[in-house]
Design an enzyme around this catalytic site. Structure first.
Site, PDB file in Angstrom:
ATOM      1  N   TYR A 115       0.858  -1.375   0.106  1.00  0.00           N
ATOM      2  CA  TYR A 115       0.023  -0.010  -0.143  1.00  0.00           C
ATOM      3  C   TYR A 115       0.919   1.188   0.046  1.00  0.00           C
ATOM      4  O   TYR A 115       1.769   1.308   0.624  1.00  0.00           O
ATOM      5  CB  TYR A 115      -1.107   0.053   1.193  1.00  0.00           C
ATOM      6  CG  TYR A 115      -1.897   1.105   1.176  1.00  0.00           C
ATOM      7  CD1 TYR A 115      -2.833   1.295   0.224  1.00  0.00           C
ATOM      8  CD2 TYR A 115      -1.655   2.165   2.189  1.00  0.00           C
ATOM      9  CE1 TYR A 115      -3.605   2.336   0.245  1.00  0.00           C
ATOM     10  CE2 TYR A 115      -2.315   3.431   2.038  1.00  0.00           C
ATOM     11  CZ  TYR A 115      -3.418   3.325   1.264  1.00  0.00           C
ATOM     12  OH  TYR A 115      -4.392   4.499   1.221  1.00  0.00           O
TER      13      TYR A 115
ATOM     14  N   LYS B  74     -12.375   0.088   4.568  1.00  0.00           N
ATOM     15  CA  LYS B  74     -12.486  -0.892   3.506  1.00  0.00           C
ATOM     16  C   LYS B  74     -13.499  -1.793   3.913  1.00  0.00           C
ATOM     17  O   LYS B  74     -15.025  -1.555   4.161  1.00  0.00           O
ATOM     18  CB  LYS B  74     -10.949  -1.580   2.978  1.00  0.00           C
ATOM     19  CG  LYS B  74      -9.847  -0.394   2.716  1.00  0.00           C
ATOM     20  CD  LYS B  74     -10.214   0.700   1.934  1.00  0.00           C
ATOM     21  CE  LYS B  74      -8.909   1.603   2.076  1.00  0.00           C
ATOM     22  NZ  LYS B  74      -7.661   1.278   1.924  1.00  0.00           N
TER      23      LYS B  74
HETATM   24  C1  LIG Z   1      -6.575   1.846   2.576  1.00  0.00           C
HETATM   25  C2  LIG Z   1      -5.443   0.808   3.053  1.00  0.00           C
HETATM   26  C3  LIG Z   1      -4.759   1.391   3.924  1.00  0.00           C
HETATM   27  C4  LIG Z   1      -4.774   2.809   4.587  1.00  0.00           C
HETATM   28  O1  LIG Z   1      -6.123   2.814   5.478  1.00  0.00           O
HETATM   29  P1  LIG Z   1      -6.819   4.270   5.448  1.00  0.00           P
HETATM   30  O2  LIG Z   1      -7.813   3.935   6.157  1.00  0.00           O
HETATM   31  O3  LIG Z   1      -7.014   4.808   4.191  1.00  0.00           O
HETATM   32  O4  LIG Z   1      -5.915   5.279   6.154  1.00  0.00           O
HETATM   33  C5  LIG Z   1      -3.777   0.373   4.389  1.00  0.00           C
HETATM   34  N1  LIG Z   1      -3.414  -0.782   3.761  1.00  0.00           N
HETATM   35  C6  LIG Z   1      -4.165  -1.195   2.814  1.00  0.00           C
HETATM   36  C7  LIG Z   1      -3.756  -2.448   2.211  1.00  0.00           C
HETATM   37  C8  LIG Z   1      -5.330  -0.576   2.452  1.00  0.00           C
HETATM   38  O5  LIG Z   1      -5.986  -0.750   1.435  1.00  0.00           O
END
Ligand SMILES: *Cc1c(COP(=O)(O)O)cnc(C)c1O
Length: 397
Positions: free
Chosen positions: A101, A197
């Site tokens: 990420y 997510k």
């Molecule tokens: C989106 C995401 C993050 C970061 O999360 P946020 O809630 O946007 O700060 C970290 N790791 C993965 C795999 C992600 O998809």
């Protein structure tokens, strides 16, 4: 050590629905929004930045029980990741995947540039290299399946490898969710969720959760949240818990559809390559079968500008045409939304090399987060967009 532990025998799908609720007669079934900075003194819960709120605790109970550990909720996935990096001593050795990420990679690079730690990058699939690195690393950071190549790490081998007693093995479990993969059971020190997510599941909040079975580390993570002020919002924590209630059915539907779309994409004449851990053609399919309980709802695929009638050209021109082809496909979908992020009820997709820090990826790579819409409707949308863009590519106006 859990305040409330998932009873043995109760499935995670049932825990998601039942955990983090009121327990006393007259309690609301749903732990309400408690917008509080301070509390009447006398119970030890004085100020929410330090001691939390019942609304955050409901989310922590739900996610902690899924991983069979104890959870700390944060304002975002990045805040959760930063709290893990915050545990490192000066001069620490950090190992990070090459496919990672972009926010976490940037966080690691920034700390390295400031001389706080050193960073080594390893291929997610290079299990022996990870096992060797475990012997000397202070933080082994894994992300699996990885973003966006969906490479699956052999967590069984890596999290079980000998390591320094003080080492942290952290697994970003966002793509798999605790329903499909349990890093702590493989021996990881912490598991991380960007609850933005799949946990939240509706593209309407930012939150992160770190889970561990190490009581001292749990306290240190809470301390990091308190001192850095990386606290979850009240509404966000409430919505994340509410979203988590349906994670089981959302994920089941989305990953069934993803398996179908991956097969159809692989057979599509204008698609050059499909990456989905459930496809036998996927480089880490065998590992995925072993460590995952489901192959998830994320797919990435490359378009084939030559097959689309684009003709042959030197590399630079072909890469530009591949990118234009993918941009045109992304602009052509109507049911699927052209948007970043993932894990929500609605399907989204984007060309990842267009994202800052992701320019190294194949130029036409599209990352598709499959939602809960009807599979045939999604396929019709995707196929129409690809055929339309391919037609425009072969007949430039
Ligand atoms: C989106 C995401 C993050 C970061 O999360 P946020 O809630 O946007 O700060 C970290 N790791 C993965 C795999 C992600 O998809």
């Amino acid at each position: 050590m859990n305040k409330s532990k998932r009873p043995s025998g109760l499935t995670r799908e049932s825990w998601l629905v039942s955990a983090g609720r009121g327990t006393q007669p007259g309690d609301p079934l749903n732990v309400p929004l408690v917008p509080a900075s301070n509390f009447i003194l006398g119970t030890g819960r004085d100020y929410s930045r330090g001691e939390g709120t019942p609304t955050w605790e409901a989310l922590e109970e739900v996610v902690g029980g899924l991983e069979d550990g104890r959870a700390v909720a944060f304002s975002s996935g990045m805040a959760a990741a930063a709290a893990v990096f915050d545990q490192l001593p000066a001069g620490a050795a950090v190992v990070l995947p090459t496919d990672c990420y972009q926010g976490v990679a940037a966080l690691a690079d920034l700390g390295a540039a400031k001389g706080r730690w050193t960073v080594t990058r390893l291929d997610v699939a290079a299990t022996a290299d990870w096992v060797a690195a475990c012997a000397t690393a202070d933080l082994v950071w894994l992300e699996s399946p990885s973003n966006p190549l969906l490479t699956v790490a052999d967590l069984e081998a890596i999290c079980g490898a000998p390591r320094k007693p003080s080492a942290i093995v952290a697994v970003d479990n966002t793509f798999a969710t605790p329903l499909n993969q349990r890093p702590l059971s493989f021996g990881a020190t912490v598991a991380l969720q960007s609850a933005t997510k799949f946990i939240g599941g509706h593209s309407d909040l930012l939150a992160g959760v770190v889970t561990t079975r190490d009581e001292r580390l749990w306290s240190a993570l809470v301390m990091s949240r308190t001192l850095n002020g990386a606290t979850p919002g009240t509404l966000e924590a409430y919505l994340a818990t509410r979203g988590a209630r349906t994670l089981g059915v959302r994920l089941r539907q989305a990953q069934t559809t993803a398996g179908l779309l991956a097969q159809r994409l692989e057979a599509h004449p204008h698609v050059a390559k499909v990456r989905y851990p459930g496809l036998p053609s996927h480089p880490t399919h065998e590992v995925a079968r072993r460590v995952l309980d489901g192959f998830g709802s994320m797919i990435s695929f490359d378009l084939d500008p030559v097959a689309a009638g684009g003709g042959r050209a030197d590399d630079g021109a072909l890469a530009r045409r591949a990118a234009a082809f993918a941009d045109d496909v992304c602009g052509g979908v109507t049911l699927i939304r052209h948007a970043t992020s993932l894990g929500s009820v609605e399907s989204t997709m984007e060309r990842r090399a267009a994202v800052h820090g992701q320019e190294h990826l194949p130029p036409s790579l599209i990352r598709l987060s499959v939602g809960i819409e009807d599979a045939d409707d999604l396929w019709a949308d995707l196929d129409t967009a690809i055929e339309g863009a391919a037609g425009r590519l072969s007949r430039p106006s």
